[in-house]
Design a protein around this motif. Sequence first.
Motif, PDB file in Angstrom:
ATOM      1  N   LEU A  14      57.310  19.008   6.384  1.00  0.00           N
ATOM      2  CA  LEU A  14      57.524  18.099   7.509  1.00  0.00           C
ATOM      3  C   LEU A  14      58.598  18.641   8.456  1.00  0.00           C
ATOM      4  O   LEU A  14      58.465  18.545   9.679  1.00  0.00           O
ATOM      5  CB  LEU A  14      57.912  16.705   7.010  1.00  0.00           C
ATOM      6  N   TYR A  15      59.634  19.245   7.916  1.00  0.00           N
ATOM      7  CA  TYR A  15      60.716  19.814   8.727  1.00  0.00           C
ATOM      8  C   TYR A  15      60.241  21.055   9.480  1.00  0.00           C
ATOM      9  O   TYR A  15      60.401  21.156  10.695  1.00  0.00           O
ATOM     10  CB  TYR A  15      61.918  20.151   7.835  1.00  0.00           C
ATOM     11  N   VAL A  16      59.649  22.006   8.774  1.00  0.00           N
ATOM     12  CA  VAL A  16      59.194  23.255   9.379  1.00  0.00           C
ATOM     13  C   VAL A  16      58.074  22.998  10.379  1.00  0.00           C
ATOM     14  O   VAL A  16      57.993  23.651  11.426  1.00  0.00           O
ATOM     15  CB  VAL A  16      58.741  24.251   8.285  1.00  0.00           C
ATOM     16  N   GLY A  17      57.235  22.029  10.087  1.00  0.00           N
ATOM     17  CA  GLY A  17      56.098  21.728  10.955  1.00  0.00           C
ATOM     18  C   GLY A  17      56.474  21.321  12.359  1.00  0.00           C
ATOM     19  O   GLY A  17      55.654  21.436  13.277  1.00  0.00           O
ATOM     20  N   ARG A  18      57.702  20.903  12.558  1.00  0.00           N
ATOM     21  CA  ARG A  18      58.145  20.508  13.903  1.00  0.00           C
ATOM     22  C   ARG A  18      58.132  21.684  14.880  1.00  0.00           C
ATOM     23  O   ARG A  18      58.107  21.485  16.085  1.00  0.00           O
ATOM     24  CB  ARG A  18      59.540  19.894  13.858  1.00  0.00           C
ATOM     25  N   ARG A  19      58.126  22.901  14.358  1.00  0.00           N
ATOM     26  CA  ARG A  19      58.158  24.096  15.209  1.00  0.00           C
ATOM     27  C   ARG A  19      56.774  24.680  15.455  1.00  0.00           C
ATOM     28  O   ARG A  19      56.650  25.735  16.056  1.00  0.00           O
ATOM     29  CB  ARG A  19      59.049  25.146  14.545  1.00  0.00           C
ATOM     30  N   LEU A  20      55.744  24.026  14.989  1.00  0.00           N
ATOM     31  CA  LEU A  20      54.380  24.566  15.093  1.00  0.00           C
ATOM     32  C   LEU A  20      53.945  24.789  16.534  1.00  0.00           C
ATOM     33  O   LEU A  20      54.137  23.933  17.394  1.00  0.00           O
ATOM     34  CB  LEU A  20      53.383  23.607  14.436  1.00  0.00           C
ATOM     35  N   ARG A  21      53.341  25.951  16.754  1.00  0.00           N
ATOM     36  CA  ARG A  21      52.681  26.258  18.019  1.00  0.00           C
ATOM     37  C   ARG A  21      51.355  26.976  17.756  1.00  0.00           C
ATOM     38  O   ARG A  21      50.557  27.142  18.650  1.00  0.00           O
ATOM     39  CB  ARG A  21      53.551  27.158  18.901  1.00  0.00           C
ATOM     40  N   SER A  22      51.152  27.410  16.527  1.00  0.00           N
ATOM     41  CA  SER A  22      49.986  28.195  16.147  1.00  0.00           C
ATOM     42  C   SER A  22      48.946  27.307  15.470  1.00  0.00           C
ATOM     43  O   SER A  22      49.280  26.537  14.565  1.00  0.00           O
ATOM     44  CB  SER A  22      50.426  29.306  15.187  1.00  0.00           C
ATOM     45  N   THR A  23      47.682  27.446  15.886  1.00  0.00           N
ATOM     46  CA  THR A  23      46.596  26.673  15.276  1.00  0.00           C
ATOM     47  C   THR A  23      46.440  27.035  13.801  1.00  0.00           C
ATOM     48  O   THR A  23      46.275  26.154  12.956  1.00  0.00           O
ATOM     49  CB  THR A  23      45.273  26.925  16.022  1.00  0.00           C
ATOM     50  N   ALA A  24      46.496  28.327  13.497  1.00  0.00           N
ATOM     51  CA  ALA A  24      46.328  28.760  12.103  1.00  0.00           C
ATOM     52  C   ALA A  24      47.435  28.188  11.215  1.00  0.00           C
ATOM     53  O   ALA A  24      47.174  27.703  10.109  1.00  0.00           O
ATOM     54  CB  ALA A  24      46.306  30.280  12.016  1.00  0.00           C
ATOM     55  N   TRP A  25      48.671  28.233  11.692  1.00  0.00           N
ATOM     56  CA  TRP A  25      49.776  27.682  10.902  1.00  0.00           C
ATOM     57  C   TRP A  25      49.666  26.157  10.797  1.00  0.00           C
ATOM     58  O   TRP A  25      50.070  25.568   9.791  1.00  0.00           O
ATOM     59  CB  TRP A  25      51.127  28.074  11.503  1.00  0.00           C
ATOM     60  N   THR A  26      49.112  25.520  11.815  1.00  0.00           N
ATOM     61  CA  THR A  26      48.905  24.074  11.769  1.00  0.00           C
ATOM     62  C   THR A  26      47.946  23.728  10.627  1.00  0.00           C
ATOM     63  O   THR A  26      48.186  22.791   9.859  1.00  0.00           O
ATOM     64  CB  THR A  26      48.358  23.561  13.120  1.00  0.00           C
ATOM     65  N   VAL A  27      46.882  24.509  10.492  1.00  0.00           N
ATOM     66  CA  VAL A  27      45.916  24.298   9.410  1.00  0.00           C
ATOM     67  C   VAL A  27      46.587  24.550   8.056  1.00  0.00           C
ATOM     68  O   VAL A  27      46.441  23.762   7.114  1.00  0.00           O
ATOM     69  CB  VAL A  27      44.673  25.196   9.593  1.00  0.00           C
ATOM     70  N   VAL A  28      47.322  25.654   7.944  1.00  0.00           N
ATOM     71  CA  VAL A  28      47.994  25.987   6.682  1.00  0.00           C
ATOM     72  C   VAL A  28      48.949  24.867   6.263  1.00  0.00           C
ATOM     73  O   VAL A  28      48.888  24.374   5.131  1.00  0.00           O
ATOM     74  CB  VAL A  28      48.778  27.320   6.808  1.00  0.00           C
ATOM     75  N   LEU A  29      49.824  24.472   7.164  1.00  0.00           N
ATOM     76  CA  LEU A  29      50.821  23.464   6.796  1.00  0.00           C
ATOM     77  C   LEU A  29      50.184  22.090   6.596  1.00  0.00           C
ATOM     78  O   LEU A  29      50.638  21.316   5.745  1.00  0.00           O
ATOM     79  CB  LEU A  29      51.937  23.405   7.837  1.00  0.00           C
ATOM     80  N   GLY A  30      49.135  21.773   7.342  1.00  0.00           N
ATOM     81  CA  GLY A  30      48.444  20.497   7.143  1.00  0.00           C
ATOM     82  C   GLY A  30      47.807  20.410   5.770  1.00  0.00           C
ATOM     83  O   GLY A  30      47.935  19.397   5.073  1.00  0.00           O
ATOM     84  N   ALA A  31      47.126  21.483   5.362  1.00  0.00           N
ATOM     85  CA  ALA A  31      46.491  21.499   4.036  1.00  0.00           C
ATOM     86  C   ALA A  31      47.542  21.496   2.926  1.00  0.00           C
ATOM     87  O   ALA A  31      47.388  20.791   1.921  1.00  0.00           O
ATOM     88  CB  ALA A  31      45.573  22.714   3.903  1.00  0.00           C
ATOM     89  N   LEU A  32      48.610  22.269   3.103  1.00  0.00           N
ATOM     90  CA  LEU A  32      49.694  22.264   2.112  1.00  0.00           C
ATOM     91  C   LEU A  32      50.327  20.882   1.986  1.00  0.00           C
ATOM     92  O   LEU A  32      50.562  20.394   0.882  1.00  0.00           O
ATOM     93  CB  LEU A  32      50.778  23.289   2.485  1.00  0.00           C
ATOM     94  N   LEU A  33      50.599  20.261   3.136  1.00  0.00           N
ATOM     95  CA  LEU A  33      51.217  18.936   3.127  1.00  0.00           C
ATOM     96  C   LEU A  33      50.312  17.910   2.450  1.00  0.00           C
ATOM     97  O   LEU A  33      50.769  17.128   1.613  1.00  0.00           O
ATOM     98  CB  LEU A  33      51.539  18.500   4.555  1.00  0.00           C
ATOM     99  N   GLY A  34      49.033  17.916   2.788  1.00  0.00           N
ATOM    100  CA  GLY A  34      48.098  16.964   2.187  1.00  0.00           C
ATOM    101  C   GLY A  34      48.002  17.133   0.679  1.00  0.00           C
ATOM    102  O   GLY A  34      48.061  16.158  -0.075  1.00  0.00           O
ATOM    103  N   GLY A  35      47.883  18.370   0.221  1.00  0.00           N
ATOM    104  CA  GLY A  35      47.797  18.631  -1.215  1.00  0.00           C
ATOM    105  C   GLY A  35      49.080  18.285  -1.947  1.00  0.00           C
ATOM    106  O   GLY A  35      49.051  17.652  -3.013  1.00  0.00           O
TER     107      GLY A  35
END
Length: 164
Positions: free
Chosen positions: A76-97
Motif C-alpha cells: 500500500l505504501y510503495v503503490g503510491r508511487r506507481l506510474r507503470s501499468t506492469a508494476w500496477t498489475v504486479v502490486l495489485g495481484a500481490l496485494l490481493g493475494g
Amino acid sequence: MRPYGWMLMLAAVVLVVDQSSKFWAISALSNGERIAVIPELVQLRLLLNPGAAFSIGAGATWVFTIVAAVAVGAILYVGRRLRSTAWTVVLGALLGGAFSHLLDRLFRAPGFAQGHVVDFIDYGGLFVGNVADIALTLSCVLLMVLTLRDIPLGDATDKGRTSA
C-alpha cells in the motif's frame, strides 16, 4: 483512474475471487475428498494449512500473520508511487493475494491470528494451493522480470531509487 486505484481494484478482484473460491471449497469438498480436474495433474482437495507453502512452519502461524500484515502495508505504501501499468498489475495481484491470506490468518479457525489458509487446488500431489497462491506466484515471476529489465515503478526520475 490513477494507477493506485487500478492496483486497489485488481487487489479487490483477486481477494473476492480467492475468498469466494475458498467459500465454495469449504462447502463443496469434504476433508480428504479428491475430485479430478485433469487426471494425475490437477485435483480438488480441501486442506486447511496452518503453515506456508508445503505446510512449512505449521507451528508458527502467528509469524505468517505478521508477515502478511507487513506485506500488505508495504505494498500500500510503495503503490503510491506507481506510474507503470506492469508494476500496477504486479502490486495489485500481490496485494490481493497477501490480503486474502491475511484475512484467513486473522479470521479463520482455530482463532484470531492463528487461522489456517484454505487450500484446495492439488497439483499432482506436489502441493495444494488456492487462487491467491496463483496470483502471488505469477506476480512474483513478473516482479522478477520487471526488476531484471530495470523497469521503474514510477516516473523515469524514480529509476534506481525505487525498489519493490
